[in-house]
Design an enzyme around this catalytic site. Structure first.
Site, PDB file in Angstrom:
ATOM      1  CG  LEU A 119      76.639  62.604   4.442  1.00  0.00           C
ATOM      2  CD1 LEU A 119      75.703  61.249   5.960  1.00  0.00           C
ATOM      3  CD2 LEU A 119      77.576  62.800   5.253  1.00  0.00           C
ATOM      4  CG  ASN A 120      75.029  59.974  -1.549  1.00  0.00           C
ATOM      5  OD1 ASN A 120      75.489  59.250  -0.635  1.00  0.00           O
ATOM      6  ND2 ASN A 120      74.057  60.665  -1.857  1.00  0.00           N
ATOM      7  NE  ARG A 122      81.776  62.560   4.369  1.00  0.00           N
ATOM      8  CZ  ARG A 122      82.220  62.149   5.348  1.00  0.00           C
ATOM      9  NH1 ARG A 122      81.935  60.406   6.116  1.00  0.00           N
ATOM     10  NH2 ARG A 122      81.686  62.701   6.726  1.00  0.00           N
ATOM     11  NE  ARG A 168      82.545  49.974  14.637  1.00  0.00           N
ATOM     12  CZ  ARG A 168      83.896  50.059  14.723  1.00  0.00           C
ATOM     13  NH1 ARG A 168      84.475  48.981  14.350  1.00  0.00           N
ATOM     14  NH2 ARG A 168      84.156  51.156  15.340  1.00  0.00           N
ATOM     15  CG  ASN A 227      74.289  57.626  10.187  1.00  0.00           C
ATOM     16  OD1 ASN A 227      75.806  56.282   9.177  1.00  0.00           O
ATOM     17  ND2 ASN A 227      74.090  57.219  11.244  1.00  0.00           N
ATOM     18  CD  GLU A 229      79.150  58.281   4.882  1.00  0.00           C
ATOM     19  OE1 GLU A 229      77.466  58.906   5.093  1.00  0.00           O
ATOM     20  OE2 GLU A 229      79.761  59.072   5.190  1.00  0.00           O
ATOM     21  CG  ASP A 230      80.118  54.063   6.863  1.00  0.00           C
ATOM     22  OD1 ASP A 230      78.722  54.732   6.100  1.00  0.00           O
ATOM     23  OD2 ASP A 230      80.803  53.689   7.784  1.00  0.00           O
TER      24      ASP A 230
END
Ligand SMILES: *[C@@H]1O[C@H](CO)[C@@H](O)[C@H](O)[C@H]1NC(C)=O
Length: 337
Positions: A119-120, A122, A168, A227, A229-230
């Site tokens: 996912l990194n 991205r 969030r 999960n 990464e954001d």
């Protein structure tokens, strides 16, 4: 005899280390500033859109979303980063040629297969990004042009911060004395990659580190958890700027990954089903995992860089201003006092 043994040991050593060496070489190359455009040459009057594509079921939706961005005069390029390794080359080629057929005017729309499952990736710095401003978004979030153009104007005067549409929070569970992931009514410290605008330099900082900070251990947590990464990007930016993100109010957003759309848009159920963080996968479980990420990041850094922001920036100079009412944005003329 002794020489032989030394040779064998050296050979073994090289064989063991070689795969690691090539991996770090590859990352090194992507982090080599010489392979990236000079910052001074990057445009600031337009931005690049990176759409994370994954589900083949959502391709028709993706085509629409890409088209809306491509039609905007302040979008320099739209690039779909395709993350599903199971999608055939044929499908992606067909998608690519459809894009060039449908959107021959306006900004170019291209498709890039994401080479790594991480996912990194991205957030990898890319040599083909020719703007300072980058929008990272998902393939299931539709935003109207007025709103994303407004978000870009907000970014232009706040280039050191993250701009988002979905907020969030991190929070402290006083009883357990631990960090948790949550949603607050009046504040936020995290914006999601459903829609995240940022300076291209932060892609570099996230992937390659800078100054004293090398975020490799934190990127390792993202890989292990598949999960967050954001959340890590929010850490990186808050750590560098000392400031929280900015939430922008949009006029029209449709989030197909949000199960609340399910009832409203019954016929699109399939598309809703594959939403990454859909309620069906269990919001509780999702939050728990995101909380674990927060705690891991905090443990590794030994500090909590996330900063709270309050309120939402809304486009009040548009003909119909927006006002916040019980946490929802409504046209001001419809606001009942
Ligand atoms: C591209 O367009 C053709 C013709 O409309 C269609 O049959 C095909 O499914 C499209 N490909 C993708 C990947 O959407």
């Amino acid at each position: 005899m002794k020489l032989q043994r030394t040779l064998i040991f050296s050979l073994l050593y090289i064989l063991i280390l070689l795969p690691h060496a090539t991996i770090s070489l590859r990352i090194l190359n992507q982090c080599d500033r010489k392979t990236l455009p000079d910052r001074k040459s990057l445009r600031t009057d337009q931005f690049t859109v990176l759409i994370n594509g994954y589900s083949e079921l959502r391709i028709s939706l993706l085509i629409n979303i890409a088209g809306v961005y491509a039609a905007s005069p302040i979008v320099a390029a739209v690039v779909v980063i395709w993350g599903n390794p199971l999608t055939s080359a044929k499908t992606l080629d067909s998608l690519s040629s459809n894009f060039s057929l449908i959107y021959s005017s306006g900004a170019p729309v291209t498709v890039h297969r994401q080479k790594s499952k991480s996912l990194n990736s991205r957030f990898l710095p890319r040599r083909w990004i020719k703007t300072r401003g980058v929008l990272i978004c998902d393939d299931d979030v539709e935003v109207d042009p007025k709103s994303f153009e407004f978000a870009f104007r907000v970014w232009q005067v706040n280039q050191d911060r993250l701009i988002g549409l979905f907020g969030r929070s991190h929070g402290l569970d006083l009883r357990r004395k631990e960090w948790i992931y949550t949603v607050d009514q009046d504040r936020y410290s995290i914006v999601l990659t459903k829609f995240m605008m940022l300076d291209v330099e932060y892609l570099y900082l996230y992937s390659c580190g800078g100054g004293d900070d090398d975020y490799s251990e934190l990127r390792g947590v993202v890989d292990n958890m598949h999960n967050c990464e954001d959340i890590l990007m929010n850490f990186v930016v808050a750590d560098a700027s000392g400031r929280g993100p900015i939430l922008v109010g949009a006029e029209r957003v449709r989030d197909w990954g949000d199960a609340r759309n399910e009832v409203m848009m019954g016929r699109r159920e399939k598309e809703v089903d594959v939403g990454l963080s859909s309620v069906k996968r269990g919001l509780g479980e999702h939050r728990k995992r995101r909380g674990e990420c927060l705690r891991e990041f905090h443990k590794i850094l030994d500090r909590m860089p996330l900063r709270y922001s309050y309120g939402k920036v809304v486009n009040s100079i548009s003909e119909q201003g927006l006002c916040e009412k019980r946490g929802k944005l409504v046209p001001c003329d419809k606001q009942i006092f």
